[in-house]
Design a protein around this motif. Sequence first.
Motif: not given
Length: 567
Positions: A29-40, A436-444
């Motif tokens: 989840l942390a990787i996903l958040m950082v990646a999306i925020l960097l590429l926002r 991002i949390l919604c996407l992470a919820h679904f991805a999990f």
Amino acid sequence: MISSPIFRFLSSTGNPFGFDAVDFVVFGLAILMVAILLLRDRLVVAAQKLANQPFLCLALLGALPIILRLALLGQHPVPTPRVADDFSYLLLGDTLAHFRLANPMHSLHRFFEAVFVLQVPSYSSIYPLGQGLVLAFGQLVFRQPWIGVLVSVGALCALCYWMLRAWTTPTWALVGGLLAAIEFGPLSPWMNTYWGGTVSGIAGCLVFGALPRLRQSKRTRDAVLLGIGLSLQLLTRPFEFVLIVVIVLLYFAPWRTLLAVWPSLTIAASVLLATGCLMLVQNKQVTGSWTTLPYQLSRWQYGIPATFTFQPNPIPHLPLTIEQQVDYDAQVDAHGTNTDTVAGYVARLGSRVRFYRFFFLAPLYLALPVFLLLLRQYRFAWVLIALGIFWLGDAFYPYFYPHYIAAATCLFLLVTVKSLEKMSHWSRTNAALILILCLAHFAFWYGIQMSGNQNLLTVLSQEETADVINYGDSEGRIAINERLNQAGGRQLVFVRYSPQHGAHDWIHNAADIDGSRVVWALDLGPEEDQLLEQYYPDRQAWLLEPDARPPQLVPWSAHSSSVPALK
């Protein structure tokens, strides 16, 4: 199935970091958040470019949930029908696929009594046509009714985007469409059962997407779409259709507005009139009366479905099988022995709130209060009023499932999207984190289902709040069906329920009973059963005892005919 090396790596002693499974989830989840925020910024630009190509967006959003679900077929194959609603809707779809609205009454119909199915004066489902049209499409075009379900889910997600474009910016409409794909797509019960939900959802998109367009331009196309949306709702959920008509009139509440769009409403009413005629014809063919709905006749004959809570419980006028009696008792218990009270109604209103989780991923609850800031505009206050009408109206049902108010699906998305949009005006980061949390919820959860590991699914399935997807064979239906398929030829299965039988339906037949490869029949006792055997001399007969664990299927000749049947 997840391989054992991966399991060992996920254990705290199997990897060099000392991580356990929870650590990996949080780390991912942390990787996903950082990646999306960097590429926002790049993602926003790409989304804006895509959102301005509406036809491409419609195609992509329509295809996305279908592709995601098809990717799961290796672990989660075509759903196995399990409950009476599934079987009745499949009967309806099969009936329509035979290009008729009802099937002739079978001469030995007493063997084929089932929940939510009429036997007299016609052999028919008790449900209106909407969901049946979807299943018939899948059966006729792809020889698989479930494909109709897949297509309808894709259409719903695409039309959520189309509806939202009339209420917000193209970019936020695209966000709403993506949320629809992960909320109501591959893991949703609407895609993994045959009950329905998406047809009513599509109806809501057409209605609530046409209203603001009509107010702006009064185009004939939008008037026709409004009429189609109202028609689909009438053919799917007749009671909620009445609620939607009230909601539509409230949208044009200012008198001058109503007069201005009156010609458009007349066009929509013309489309609706044709649908009403179709519904009357179905009533006539199924029940023998133009004005008696199939479920009304079922209520008189079998006492189900339950009445509204302000009405007394219906009294069956026909003898009930064990299965029908179990269902009747359950519905009477849900209804209560007396008619409703104010206190009971208010308590029911409160108890229904938890079901609305179906329409919102958990992180979205952080944004929802922001919608209150938009209520100074009548159109957004109207959205809240519309949802309130659904909430108040459906509280008169003893039962509640999300598909009852599926027509409001796009309104729930509208509340979500406008809340996030308003929040993004203060801080893009906050809105982005929620998404991002919604996407992470679904991805999990999608990843868990993709793994196909039965142990993992068994442990975690109780924690899935709104997801329903088929796995395993807890009731033994798949094993029974496979054995009948392996037997080959034409089969006749006598079903013998035990006195302790619960609500597990096994009697389910196609529209053409005599032409079916497998016929399911009640065990009515040696003398009666012999009549059915003589009627089907070319079929191999079996005895199924579904209440055994696992269910027992034996050749009919191998069982003792001296055992009395349970009627």
